[in-house]
Design a protein around this motif. Structure first.
Motif, PDB file in Angstrom:
ATOM      1  N   ARG A  68      17.378  28.901  29.509  1.00 25.70           N
ATOM      2  CA  ARG A  68      16.437  27.869  29.930  1.00 25.70           C
ATOM      3  C   ARG A  68      15.262  27.706  28.977  1.00 25.70           C
ATOM      4  NH1 ARG A  68      15.126  28.871  36.202  1.00 25.70           N
ATOM      5  NH2 ARG A  68      14.872  31.013  35.440  1.00 25.70           N
ATOM      6  N   GLU A  69      14.947  28.787  28.213  1.00 25.93           N
ATOM      7  CA  GLU A  69      13.808  28.689  27.306  1.00 25.93           C
ATOM      8  C   GLU A  69      14.054  29.505  26.043  1.00 25.93           C
ATOM      9  OE1 GLU A  69      10.529  30.270  29.570  1.00 25.93           O
ATOM     10  OE2 GLU A  69      10.878  32.303  28.803  1.00 25.93           O
ATOM     11  N   LEU A  70      13.234  29.214  25.031  1.00 30.44           N
ATOM     12  CA  LEU A  70      13.301  29.916  23.750  1.00 30.44           C
ATOM     13  C   LEU A  70      11.891  30.357  23.394  1.00 30.44           C
ATOM     14  CD1 LEU A  70      14.758  30.737  21.094  1.00 30.44           C
ATOM     15  CD2 LEU A  70      14.275  28.421  20.248  1.00 30.44           C
ATOM     16  N   ASP A 113      14.391  17.640  24.240  1.00 26.20           N
ATOM     17  CA  ASP A 113      13.003  17.664  23.809  1.00 26.20           C
ATOM     18  C   ASP A 113      12.564  19.125  23.736  1.00 26.20           C
ATOM     19  OD1 ASP A 113      10.261  17.560  23.463  1.00 26.20           O
ATOM     20  OD2 ASP A 113       9.920  16.011  24.974  1.00 26.20           O
ATOM     21  N   TRP A 114      12.281  19.611  22.543  1.00 28.88           N
ATOM     22  CA  TRP A 114      11.968  21.023  22.347  1.00 28.88           C
ATOM     23  C   TRP A 114      10.754  21.465  23.157  1.00 28.88           C
ATOM     24  CZ3 TRP A 114       7.369  22.861  20.245  1.00 28.88           C
ATOM     25  CH2 TRP A 114       6.543  21.901  19.647  1.00 28.88           C
ATOM     26  N   ARG A 115       9.800  20.557  23.380  1.00 36.13           N
ATOM     27  CA  ARG A 115       8.570  20.931  24.078  1.00 36.13           C
ATOM     28  C   ARG A 115       8.808  21.348  25.520  1.00 36.13           C
ATOM     29  NH1 ARG A 115       5.829  15.588  21.648  1.00 36.13           N
ATOM     30  NH2 ARG A 115       7.973  14.960  22.145  1.00 36.13           N
ATOM     31  N   GLU A 116       9.947  20.979  26.065  1.00 37.30           N
ATOM     32  CA  GLU A 116      10.269  21.355  27.441  1.00 37.30           C
ATOM     33  C   GLU A 116      10.879  22.754  27.533  1.00 37.30           C
ATOM     34  OE1 GLU A 116      12.795  18.366  29.037  1.00 37.30           O
ATOM     35  OE2 GLU A 116      11.322  16.734  28.804  1.00 37.30           O
ATOM     36  N   HIS A 117      11.208  23.350  26.390  1.00 42.21           N
ATOM     37  CA  HIS A 117      11.964  24.611  26.425  1.00 42.21           C
ATOM     38  C   HIS A 117      11.372  25.737  25.568  1.00 42.21           C
ATOM     39  CE1 HIS A 117      15.207  22.460  28.471  1.00 42.21           C
ATOM     40  NE2 HIS A 117      15.058  21.497  27.577  1.00 42.21           N
ATOM     41  N   VAL A 118      10.531  25.410  24.589  1.00 45.09           N
ATOM     42  CA  VAL A 118      10.014  26.428  23.663  1.00 45.09           C
ATOM     43  C   VAL A 118       8.680  26.976  24.161  1.00 45.09           C
ATOM     44  CG1 VAL A 118       9.160  26.863  21.323  1.00 45.09           C
ATOM     45  CG2 VAL A 118      11.225  25.473  21.681  1.00 45.09           C
ATOM     46  N   VAL A 122      14.654  33.700  12.268  1.00 47.42           N
ATOM     47  CA  VAL A 122      14.124  32.601  13.066  1.00 47.42           C
ATOM     48  C   VAL A 122      15.013  31.356  13.031  1.00 47.42           C
ATOM     49  CG1 VAL A 122      12.643  31.638  11.241  1.00 47.42           C
ATOM     50  CG2 VAL A 122      12.040  31.312  13.650  1.00 47.42           C
ATOM     51  N   THR A 123      15.615  31.049  11.895  1.00 45.57           N
ATOM     52  CA  THR A 123      16.456  29.849  11.825  1.00 45.57           C
ATOM     53  C   THR A 123      17.627  29.947  12.789  1.00 45.57           C
ATOM     54  OG1 THR A 123      17.487  30.908   9.906  1.00 45.57           O
ATOM     55  CG2 THR A 123      15.923  29.115   9.466  1.00 45.57           C
ATOM     56  N   ARG A 124      18.317  31.064  12.751  1.00 44.56           N
ATOM     57  CA  ARG A 124      19.480  31.248  13.627  1.00 44.56           C
ATOM     58  C   ARG A 124      19.040  31.434  15.072  1.00 44.56           C
ATOM     59  NH1 ARG A 124      24.454  33.740  13.731  1.00 44.56           N
ATOM     60  NH2 ARG A 124      25.496  32.728  15.487  1.00 44.56           N
ATOM     61  N   LYS A 125      17.917  32.069  15.290  1.00 44.83           N
ATOM     62  CA  LYS A 125      17.397  32.211  16.647  1.00 44.83           C
ATOM     63  C   LYS A 125      17.151  30.836  17.262  1.00 44.83           C
ATOM     64  CE  LYS A 125      13.582  34.341  19.243  1.00 44.83           C
ATOM     65  NZ  LYS A 125      12.363  35.180  19.134  1.00 44.83           N
ATOM     66  N   VAL A 126      16.639  29.907  16.453  1.00 42.98           N
ATOM     67  CA  VAL A 126      16.356  28.560  16.934  1.00 42.98           C
ATOM     68  C   VAL A 126      17.639  27.778  17.191  1.00 42.98           C
ATOM     69  CG1 VAL A 126      15.394  26.314  16.270  1.00 42.98           C
ATOM     70  CG2 VAL A 126      14.048  28.405  15.937  1.00 42.98           C
ATOM     71  N   THR A 127      18.574  27.810  16.236  1.00 44.52           N
ATOM     72  CA  THR A 127      19.795  27.009  16.423  1.00 44.52           C
ATOM     73  C   THR A 127      20.659  27.570  17.551  1.00 44.52           C
ATOM     74  OG1 THR A 127      21.029  28.241  14.696  1.00 44.52           O
ATOM     75  CG2 THR A 127      19.798  26.267  14.013  1.00 44.52           C
ATOM     76  N   ASP A 128      20.719  28.889  17.655  1.00 46.87           N
ATOM     77  CA  ASP A 128      21.449  29.510  18.761  1.00 46.87           C
ATOM     78  C   ASP A 128      20.766  29.206  20.092  1.00 46.87           C
ATOM     79  OD1 ASP A 128      23.413  31.683  19.840  1.00 46.87           O
ATOM     80  OD2 ASP A 128      21.438  32.389  20.488  1.00 46.87           O
ATOM     81  N   VAL A 158      12.545  23.533  14.686  1.00 52.92           N
ATOM     82  CA  VAL A 158      12.786  23.456  16.128  1.00 52.92           C
ATOM     83  C   VAL A 158      13.088  22.023  16.550  1.00 52.92           C
ATOM     84  CG1 VAL A 158      11.692  23.735  18.385  1.00 52.92           C
ATOM     85  CG2 VAL A 158      11.409  25.506  16.647  1.00 52.92           C
ATOM     86  N   GLU A 159      12.300  21.085  16.054  1.00 51.69           N
ATOM     87  CA  GLU A 159      12.501  19.674  16.403  1.00 51.69           C
ATOM     88  C   GLU A 159      13.907  19.202  16.027  1.00 51.69           C
ATOM     89  OE1 GLU A 159       9.448  17.587  14.363  1.00 51.69           O
ATOM     90  OE2 GLU A 159       7.829  18.270  15.677  1.00 51.69           O
ATOM     91  N   LEU A 160      14.335  19.546  14.815  1.00 48.29           N
ATOM     92  CA  LEU A 160      15.658  19.116  14.344  1.00 48.29           C
ATOM     93  C   LEU A 160      16.776  19.760  15.164  1.00 48.29           C
ATOM     94  CD1 LEU A 160      15.094  19.243  10.474  1.00 48.29           C
ATOM     95  CD2 LEU A 160      15.506  17.188  11.840  1.00 48.29           C
ATOM     96  N   ALA A 161      16.624  21.043  15.471  1.00 51.30           N
ATOM     97  CA  ALA A 161      17.673  21.756  16.203  1.00 51.30           C
ATOM     98  C   ALA A 161      17.842  21.187  17.613  1.00 51.30           C
ATOM     99  CB  ALA A 161      17.346  23.246  16.263  1.00 51.30           C
TER     100      ALA A 161
END
Length: 331
Positions: free
Chosen positions: A206-208, A265-270, A189-195, A255-258
């Motif tokens: 466009r999204e995660l 803004d993570w909320r627009e993409h996750v 999950v960590t690498r999935k988020v940063t990638d 997610v917020e930090l990445a």
């Protein structure tokens, strides 16, 4: 010159440990499986300084061969089927490699090393605590694994204790909490988020899609944690240690930090996706590294914020490099 044999040398931890041991003047052997796919990218930069031997934790004879070829002073058993999600779909394979594989290596060392010269390190895991019985978790906290991976790790952990107490072997377990780096596999999950954050910032996605954002983990830097592994085998007496930061963070904080690192803004993409929810989730995993600090003199050097930034920047650099290569090839 000391000699070390590392199983799982092509993985995240194996590559960092190999670097550390080479810096300390070790002769380093790595156990690698025969495969039609080359997976040496994590050790490409040091491969000419390593000695690789063929072997597999599911094949007892190959472990004897590896010990004979390397004549090690230290054996670091890092190889495993280490992806928790996969352990639900491949529980038998996980049990065979991650659990019984430890016993195969211990038994090979017991028979091969009559003088009890070899020191053995087993990579145990915080996933063994699962449905936690105490917060924070230390060396005396009871195990309650919540995945086939956690169950297999408990087996390997207690096998290590049993061989130490039954045969007088120098065998230790490091109960490592989550440790990450730019070399972490994309399935974690960590690498999935940063990638994912890097891809979205570069217009490649466009999204995660993620699972439980409320899950909490104690995350540290893999480069710090391999130092603890080495220190465990330098002590006068063998013992087991929890290796952790003592701090916990949610997946949402990750997610917020990445996304903040790339100005988004993570909320627009996750997007939340039920496919990534575990059948049984672990509770609050946070380790107490007090014993490692007192007895080993170990302290983590990279904090969580710096770790996430490091990983995002590495993914950005990799993806930009891939794009430049694609453009050059097209020309």
């Amino acid at each position: 010159m000391k000699t070390a044999l590392i199983t799982g040398i092509t993985g995240q931890d194996g590559s960092y440990l190999a670097e550390l041991l080479l810096e300390k003047g070790y002769r380093v052997f790595g156990l690698v499986r025969r495969s039609s796919t080359v997976t040496f990218e994590r050790i490409d930069h040091i491969q000419d300084r390593l000695e690789l031997v063929s072997g597999d934790l599911s094949d007892q004879n190959s472990l004897f061969y590896a010990l004979e070829a390397s004549q090690p002073d230290e054996v670091y058993n890092l190889a495993a089927q280490s992806f928790v999600q996969t352990s639900w779909t491949q529980p038998v394979l996980t049990g065979d490699v991650t659990g019984l594989g430890v016993t195969r290596m211990l038994e090979a060392i017991r028979i091969f090393d009559r003088e009890r010269r070899i020191r053995f390190y087993q990579a145990s895991s915080s996933e063994m605590f699962g449905k936690v019985q105490a917060v924070p978790q230390d060396e005396d906290t009871s195990f309650y694994p919540r995945s086939p991976y956690g169950v297999a790790k408990v087996y390997g952990h207690w096998a290590t204790v049993n061989y130490r107490e039954s045969y007088g072997m120098y065998a230790v377990s490091g109960i490592l909490f989550n440790h990450e780096s730019p070399r972490r596999g994309l399935e974690f999950v960590t690498r999935k988020v940063t990638d994912g954050a890097a891809r979205i910032s570069l217009g490649l996605s466009r999204e995660l899609r993620l699972g439980n954002l409320d899950a909490q983990r104690d995350w540290g830097f893999a480069g710090d944690y391999v130092r603890a592994m080495h220190l465990m085998l330098q002590q006068d007496e063998p013992d087991d240690y929890v290796v952790a930061t003592g701090e916990t963070h949610t997946v949402q904080k990750l997610v917020e930090l990445a996304f903040s690192a790339v100005g988004l803004d993570w909320r627009e993409h996750v997007k939340l996706d039920e496919r990534f929810m575990r059948p049984a989730e672990v509770d609050l995993l946070v380790g107490d590294p007090g014993k490692a600090k007192r007895k080993l003199g170990w302290e983590p050097e990279v904090n969580f914020e710096s770790l996430v930034t490091m990983m995002v920047e590495a993914d950005l650099e990799r993806l930009r490099g891939n794009r430049r290569s694609a453009v050059s090839s097209a020309v």
